[in-house]
Write a protein that holds these residues in place. Structure first.
Motif, PDB file in Angstrom:
ATOM      1  N   ASP A 133       0.808  -1.232   0.000  1.00 25.31           N
ATOM      2  CA  ASP A 133       0.000   0.000   0.000  1.00 25.31           C
ATOM      3  C   ASP A 133       0.835   1.273   0.000  1.00 25.31           C
ATOM      4  N   ALA A 134       2.147   1.160  -0.186  1.00 31.04           N
ATOM      5  CA  ALA A 134       2.988   2.359  -0.143  1.00 31.04           C
ATOM      6  C   ALA A 134       3.418   2.831  -1.523  1.00 31.04           C
ATOM      7  N   GLY A 135       3.277   1.983  -2.546  1.00 28.52           N
ATOM      8  CA  GLY A 135       3.733   2.369  -3.867  1.00 28.52           C
ATOM      9  C   GLY A 135       5.217   2.687  -3.862  1.00 28.52           C
ATOM     10  N   SER A 136       5.571   3.814  -4.483  1.00 28.17           N
ATOM     11  CA  SER A 136       6.971   4.235  -4.519  1.00 28.17           C
ATOM     12  C   SER A 136       7.316   5.209  -3.402  1.00 28.17           C
ATOM     13  N   ASP A 137       6.416   5.376  -2.454  1.00 24.29           N
ATOM     14  CA  ASP A 137       6.669   6.293  -1.335  1.00 24.29           C
ATOM     15  C   ASP A 137       7.498   5.567  -0.296  1.00 24.29           C
ATOM     16  N   LEU A 138       8.796   5.555  -0.503  1.00 25.30           N
ATOM     17  CA  LEU A 138       9.695   4.770   0.339  1.00 25.30           C
ATOM     18  C   LEU A 138       9.672   5.224   1.789  1.00 25.30           C
ATOM     19  N   ALA A 139       9.351   6.493   2.023  1.00 29.36           N
ATOM     20  CA  ALA A 139       9.353   6.995   3.396  1.00 29.36           C
ATOM     21  C   ALA A 139       8.147   6.517   4.203  1.00 29.36           C
ATOM     22  N   SER A 140       7.167   5.907   3.535  1.00 25.88           N
ATOM     23  CA  SER A 140       5.986   5.400   4.248  1.00 25.88           C
ATOM     24  C   SER A 140       6.286   4.033   4.864  1.00 25.88           C
ATOM     25  N   VAL A 141       7.261   3.994   5.722  1.00 23.22           N
ATOM     26  CA  VAL A 141       7.732   2.737   6.314  1.00 23.22           C
ATOM     27  C   VAL A 141       6.926   2.420   7.568  1.00 23.22           C
ATOM     28  N   ARG A 142       6.313   1.232   7.551  1.00 27.40           N
ATOM     29  CA  ARG A 142       5.567   0.792   8.723  1.00 27.40           C
ATOM     30  C   ARG A 142       6.256  -0.368   9.439  1.00 27.40           C
ATOM     31  N   THR A 143       7.219  -0.999   8.784  1.00 25.16           N
ATOM     32  CA  THR A 143       7.996  -2.035   9.458  1.00 25.16           C
ATOM     33  C   THR A 143       8.749  -1.399  10.628  1.00 25.16           C
ATOM     34  N   ARG A 144       8.646  -2.016  11.797  1.00 25.72           N
ATOM     35  CA  ARG A 144       9.202  -1.423  13.008  1.00 25.72           C
ATOM     36  C   ARG A 144      10.311  -2.294  13.586  1.00 25.72           C
ATOM     37  N   ALA A 145      11.271  -1.608  14.176  1.00 28.91           N
ATOM     38  CA  ALA A 145      12.389  -2.274  14.857  1.00 28.91           C
ATOM     39  C   ALA A 145      12.355  -1.901  16.333  1.00 28.91           C
ATOM     40  N   GLU A 146      12.436  -2.904  17.176  1.00 26.64           N
ATOM     41  CA  GLU A 146      12.442  -2.674  18.624  1.00 26.64           C
ATOM     42  C   GLU A 146      13.679  -3.332  19.225  1.00 26.64           C
ATOM     43  N   ARG A 147      14.247  -2.659  20.194  1.00 25.41           N
ATOM     44  CA  ARG A 147      15.420  -3.210  20.852  1.00 25.41           C
ATOM     45  C   ARG A 147      15.078  -4.497  21.599  1.00 25.41           C
ATOM     46  N   ALA A 148      16.012  -5.428  21.559  1.00 27.54           N
ATOM     47  CA  ALA A 148      15.850  -6.704  22.268  1.00 27.54           C
ATOM     48  C   ALA A 148      17.215  -7.112  22.795  1.00 27.54           C
ATOM     49  N   ASP A 149      17.236  -8.133  23.641  1.00 31.52           N
ATOM     50  CA  ASP A 149      18.506  -8.612  24.182  1.00 31.52           C
ATOM     51  C   ASP A 149      19.445  -9.001  23.048  1.00 31.52           C
ATOM     52  N   GLY A 150      20.588  -8.371  23.004  1.00 28.80           N
ATOM     53  CA  GLY A 150      21.588  -8.725  22.007  1.00 28.80           C
ATOM     54  C   GLY A 150      21.349  -8.144  20.633  1.00 28.80           C
ATOM     55  N   GLY A 151      20.353  -7.277  20.473  1.00 29.50           N
ATOM     56  CA  GLY A 151      20.127  -6.723  19.143  1.00 29.50           C
ATOM     57  C   GLY A 151      18.778  -6.072  18.987  1.00 29.50           C
ATOM     58  N   TRP A 152      18.094  -6.411  17.899  1.00 29.38           N
ATOM     59  CA  TRP A 152      16.809  -5.811  17.561  1.00 29.38           C
ATOM     60  C   TRP A 152      15.849  -6.891  17.075  1.00 29.38           C
ATOM     61  N   ARG A 153      14.557  -6.559  17.073  1.00 29.92           N
ATOM     62  CA  ARG A 153      13.522  -7.427  16.517  1.00 29.92           C
ATOM     63  C   ARG A 153      12.691  -6.620  15.521  1.00 29.92           C
ATOM     64  N   LEU A 154      12.395  -7.231  14.380  1.00 27.91           N
ATOM     65  CA  LEU A 154      11.644  -6.559  13.325  1.00 27.91           C
ATOM     66  C   LEU A 154      10.239  -7.138  13.216  1.00 27.91           C
ATOM     67  N   SER A 155       9.275  -6.240  12.953  1.00 23.33           N
ATOM     68  CA  SER A 155       7.893  -6.652  12.700  1.00 23.33           C
ATOM     69  C   SER A 155       7.345  -5.810  11.556  1.00 23.33           C
ATOM     70  N   GLY A 156       6.808  -6.488  10.542  1.00 24.30           N
ATOM     71  CA  GLY A 156       6.264  -5.774   9.397  1.00 24.30           C
ATOM     72  C   GLY A 156       6.360  -6.622   8.144  1.00 24.30           C
ATOM     73  N   THR A 157       6.073  -5.996   6.993  1.00 17.70           N
ATOM     74  CA  THR A 157       6.037  -6.720   5.724  1.00 17.70           C
ATOM     75  C   THR A 157       6.718  -5.912   4.627  1.00 17.70           C
ATOM     76  N   LYS A 158       7.498  -6.593   3.804  1.00 21.39           N
ATOM     77  CA  LYS A 158       8.099  -6.010   2.611  1.00 21.39           C
ATOM     78  C   LYS A 158       7.619  -6.779   1.387  1.00 21.39           C
TER      79      LYS A 158
END
Length: 368
Positions: A133-158
């Motif tokens: 649903d973002a088309g070519s609007d690359l800045a419309s990022v809904r995938t989120r990164a949250e800090r976790a033990d030893g790194g990060w966790r990602l949630s979303g869709t590409k």
């Protein structure tokens, strides 16, 4: 209003010998030429053979497994591979943009882990930018990164993630913190594949081929790539590599070459004239990259003009060849025309739609 200024690209001494070596290699290689081979022609064994020749990771420093050669020398190798319709899709993203980006932004450990393997043709990358649903609007990022033990966790869709099903790792643009503007608070992350929390689903093309994917992250483990919050700058720097290369006007060159041999004439001559002008523009961008510049505006122009040219090639081929596109035909012209036709809808979309690119050019010229 300032027009872009780039010095004409000049190939360095020794490149004709290099060109001859690549042509000799291609004559001895076993593959069927095809259109859009950098996207649809994945052959890991062929990629490893190129790595053994030193033709992957060419611009990377020797200490990281590269050859320390110039972007203009790499340009020669790339245009010969594309002109031949060789199956370069497996390593393409890793070699074209992720190698230089890791060199510029990665930690020392990331450089040691990934760059030598990229240069050997043993590590393939995918890039996670586009979203539903973002088309070519690359800045419309809904995938989120949250800090976790030893790194990060990602949630979303590409989506439209080329080669994710054969990639060993993926670089993902995600929102790591809220920002005052949409371009702030974005970071890039590396996800090794396969991985827990990552689901890869095929997106089939018109002919049923599989090179695009939907990639879903459900708490997938990730490591920060570059500086936190610097994702937008890193991505736009990568796009200069993605948008300006000879693949933006050579995707249909195998069809142009066949057409010139079967139906030479004024129409083919006009195509070749435009092709040469596009090559000079792309070569100028390669020269700017060799000088350490980031020619974003010029790269956008090359991509816009090049992909429009590729669609015109198809129309001229339809008129000149007198065959119907058929991927199962014993006739090479019919097969190759079919390959170009089914890929054509994506020519002006991938790497940023032409409309978005024209907006970038307009802003760069101060008229928007």
């Amino acid at each position: 209003m300032a027009l872009p200024e780039l010095e004409p690209g000049v190939l360095p001494p020794g490149t004709e010998r290099l060109r001859g070596e690549v042509r000799d290699f291609l004559r001895a290689a076993d593959f069927e030429p095809r259109c859009d081979s950098w996207l649809t022609g994945a052959d890991p064994e062929f990629s490893r053979a190129l790595g053994a020749r030193g033709w992957l990771g060419m611009t990377l420093p020797v200490e990281y497994g590269g050859r320390g050669r110039s972007p203009l020398e790499r340009f020669v190798v790339i245009e010969e591979l594309l002109a031949a319709g060789a199956p370069v899709g497996a390593h393409w993203i890793a070699d074209r943009q992720m190698g230089p980006s890791i060199l510029a932004n990665g930690t020392e450990e990331q450089k040691r882990r990934f760059l030598p393997a990229i240069a050997r043709g043993e590590c393939f990358f995918a890039i996670g930018m586009s979203e539903p649903d973002a088309g070519s609007d690359l800045a419309s990022v809904r995938t989120r990164a949250e800090r976790a033990d030893g790194g990060w966790r990602l949630s979303g869709t590409k989506v439209w993630t080329s080669g994710a099903h054969i990639a060993h790792a993926m670089v993902v643009l995600a929102r790591s913190t809220p920002g005052a503007t949409r371009h702030e608070g974005l970071s890039q992350f590396i996800v090794e594949l396969p991985s827990d929390g990552v689901t890869i689903r095929p997106i089939r093309g018109l002919s049923g081929e599989h090179h695009f994917n939907e990639v879903v992250f459900d708490g997938a483990p990730a490591e920060l790539f570059g500086r936190e919050g610097d994702g937008w700058r890193q991505v736009t720097a990568e796009l200069a590599y993605e948008r300006s290369g000879p693949e933006r006007f050579l995707s249909t060159f195998a069809l142009v070459r066949l057409m010139c041999s079967l139906s030479p004439g004024a129409a083919s001559g006009r195509l070749l004239g435009r092709l040469w002008a596009l090559r000079q523009a792309s070569l100028a961008v390669a020269g700017a990259l060799a000088d350490g510049r980031t020619p974003d505006l010029e790269a956008a122009m090359v991509k816009d003009l090049g992909t429009r040219f590729e669609r015109e090639v198809i129309e001229v081929a339809r008129e000149q060849l007198g065959v119907e596109p058929d991927p199962a035909s014993p006739d090479q012209a019919a097969r190759m025309l079919a390959q170009a036709v089914v890929q054509a809808p994506g020519f002006t979309l991938r790497g940023g739609t032409n409309e978005i690119l024209r907006g970038i050019v307009a802003r760069g010229l101060g008229v928007r």
